[in-house]
Motif scaffolding. Sequence first.
Motif, PDB file in Angstrom:
ATOM      1  N   ASN A  32       0.831  -1.207   0.000  1.00  0.00           N
ATOM      2  CA  ASN A  32       0.000   0.000   0.000  1.00  0.00           C
ATOM      3  C   ASN A  32       0.868   1.261   0.000  1.00  0.00           C
ATOM      4  O   ASN A  32       0.565   2.229  -0.692  1.00  0.00           O
ATOM      5  CB  ASN A  32      -0.933   0.005   1.208  1.00  0.00           C
ATOM      6  N   ARG A  36       0.950   4.129  -2.909  1.00  0.00           N
ATOM      7  CA  ARG A  36       0.751   5.549  -2.619  1.00  0.00           C
ATOM      8  C   ARG A  36       1.941   6.374  -3.109  1.00  0.00           C
ATOM      9  O   ARG A  36       1.770   7.413  -3.757  1.00  0.00           O
ATOM     10  CB  ARG A  36       0.546   5.742  -1.115  1.00  0.00           C
ATOM     11  N   ARG A  56      -3.275  15.117  -1.975  1.00  0.00           N
ATOM     12  CA  ARG A  56      -4.566  15.370  -2.636  1.00  0.00           C
ATOM     13  C   ARG A  56      -4.483  15.014  -4.117  1.00  0.00           C
ATOM     14  O   ARG A  56      -5.337  14.302  -4.644  1.00  0.00           O
ATOM     15  CB  ARG A  56      -4.968  16.840  -2.470  1.00  0.00           C
ATOM     16  N   ARG A  57      -3.436  15.489  -4.774  1.00  0.00           N
ATOM     17  CA  ARG A  57      -3.282  15.206  -6.201  1.00  0.00           C
ATOM     18  C   ARG A  57      -3.042  13.718  -6.451  1.00  0.00           C
ATOM     19  O   ARG A  57      -3.555  13.159  -7.424  1.00  0.00           O
ATOM     20  CB  ARG A  57      -2.117  16.013  -6.775  1.00  0.00           C
ATOM     21  N   GLU A  59      -4.180  11.273  -4.720  1.00  0.00           N
ATOM     22  CA  GLU A  59      -5.462  10.573  -4.569  1.00  0.00           C
ATOM     23  C   GLU A  59      -6.284  10.681  -5.852  1.00  0.00           C
ATOM     24  O   GLU A  59      -6.895   9.712  -6.290  1.00  0.00           O
ATOM     25  CB  GLU A  59      -6.230  11.144  -3.375  1.00  0.00           C
ATOM     26  N   TYR A  60      -6.289  11.846  -6.476  1.00  0.00           N
ATOM     27  CA  TYR A  60      -7.019  11.986  -7.736  1.00  0.00           C
ATOM     28  C   TYR A  60      -6.362  11.187  -8.861  1.00  0.00           C
ATOM     29  O   TYR A  60      -7.040  10.605  -9.708  1.00  0.00           O
ATOM     30  CB  TYR A  60      -7.180  13.458  -8.131  1.00  0.00           C
ATOM     31  N   ARG A  62      -4.750   8.407  -8.414  1.00  0.00           N
ATOM     32  CA  ARG A  62      -5.122   7.024  -8.111  1.00  0.00           C
ATOM     33  C   ARG A  62      -6.540   6.731  -8.581  1.00  0.00           C
ATOM     34  O   ARG A  62      -6.806   5.716  -9.227  1.00  0.00           O
ATOM     35  CB  ARG A  62      -4.992   6.778  -6.603  1.00  0.00           C
ATOM     36  N   LYS A  63      -7.460   7.647  -8.297  1.00  0.00           N
ATOM     37  CA  LYS A  63      -8.853   7.459  -8.721  1.00  0.00           C
ATOM     38  C   LYS A  63      -8.954   7.404 -10.241  1.00  0.00           C
ATOM     39  O   LYS A  63      -9.696   6.586 -10.794  1.00  0.00           O
ATOM     40  CB  LYS A  63      -9.737   8.586  -8.179  1.00  0.00           C
ATOM     41  N   ALA A  64      -8.211   8.266 -10.931  1.00  0.00           N
ATOM     42  CA  ALA A  64      -8.227   8.265 -12.398  1.00  0.00           C
ATOM     43  C   ALA A  64      -7.696   6.936 -12.931  1.00  0.00           C
ATOM     44  O   ALA A  64      -8.277   6.349 -13.859  1.00  0.00           O
ATOM     45  CB  ALA A  64      -7.389   9.420 -12.942  1.00  0.00           C
ATOM     46  N   TYR A  65      -6.604   6.454 -12.349  1.00  0.00           N
ATOM     47  CA  TYR A  65      -6.005   5.189 -12.792  1.00  0.00           C
ATOM     48  C   TYR A  65      -6.988   4.028 -12.642  1.00  0.00           C
ATOM     49  O   TYR A  65      -7.204   3.251 -13.573  1.00  0.00           O
ATOM     50  CB  TYR A  65      -4.731   4.924 -11.986  1.00  0.00           C
ATOM     51  N   PHE A  66      -7.585   3.911 -11.455  1.00  0.00           N
ATOM     52  CA  PHE A  66      -8.476   2.779 -11.217  1.00  0.00           C
ATOM     53  C   PHE A  66      -9.791   2.905 -11.978  1.00  0.00           C
ATOM     54  O   PHE A  66     -10.386   1.900 -12.366  1.00  0.00           O
ATOM     55  CB  PHE A  66      -8.690   2.564  -9.718  1.00  0.00           C
ATOM     56  N   THR A  67     -10.246   4.127 -12.234  1.00  0.00           N
ATOM     57  CA  THR A  67     -11.442   4.313 -13.055  1.00  0.00           C
ATOM     58  C   THR A  67     -11.169   3.875 -14.492  1.00  0.00           C
ATOM     59  O   THR A  67     -11.980   3.195 -15.115  1.00  0.00           O
ATOM     60  CB  THR A  67     -11.920   5.773 -13.008  1.00  0.00           C
TER      61      THR A  67
END
Length: 83
Positions: A32, A36, A56-57, A59-60, A62-67
């Motif tokens: 993990n 990160r 913060r960036r 996390e976004y 990461r969200k973009a990658y997994f989406t």
Amino acid sequence: MSTPEQRSRAAKVAIYSRLATADRKQMTAAANRANRDRFERQVDPEGVLEPGERARRAEYARKAYFTALAAKSAEARARRRAA
């Protein structure tokens, strides 16, 4: 030599035994942290951002990658269904 089924069964016994006696968060902590750190390096390769902004960036990112990964998976499932 063991068969693939025997190796699979032995692997399941091993992981279930480990999970029964170990802290799962501790088992995955290094992975993990590396995950990160990967996204933090992606958004701030020079290391100049404030830690909060970098997090913060990251996390976004990461969200973009997994989406995007989920979209590829859905497309692959749709192609398999259509075939």
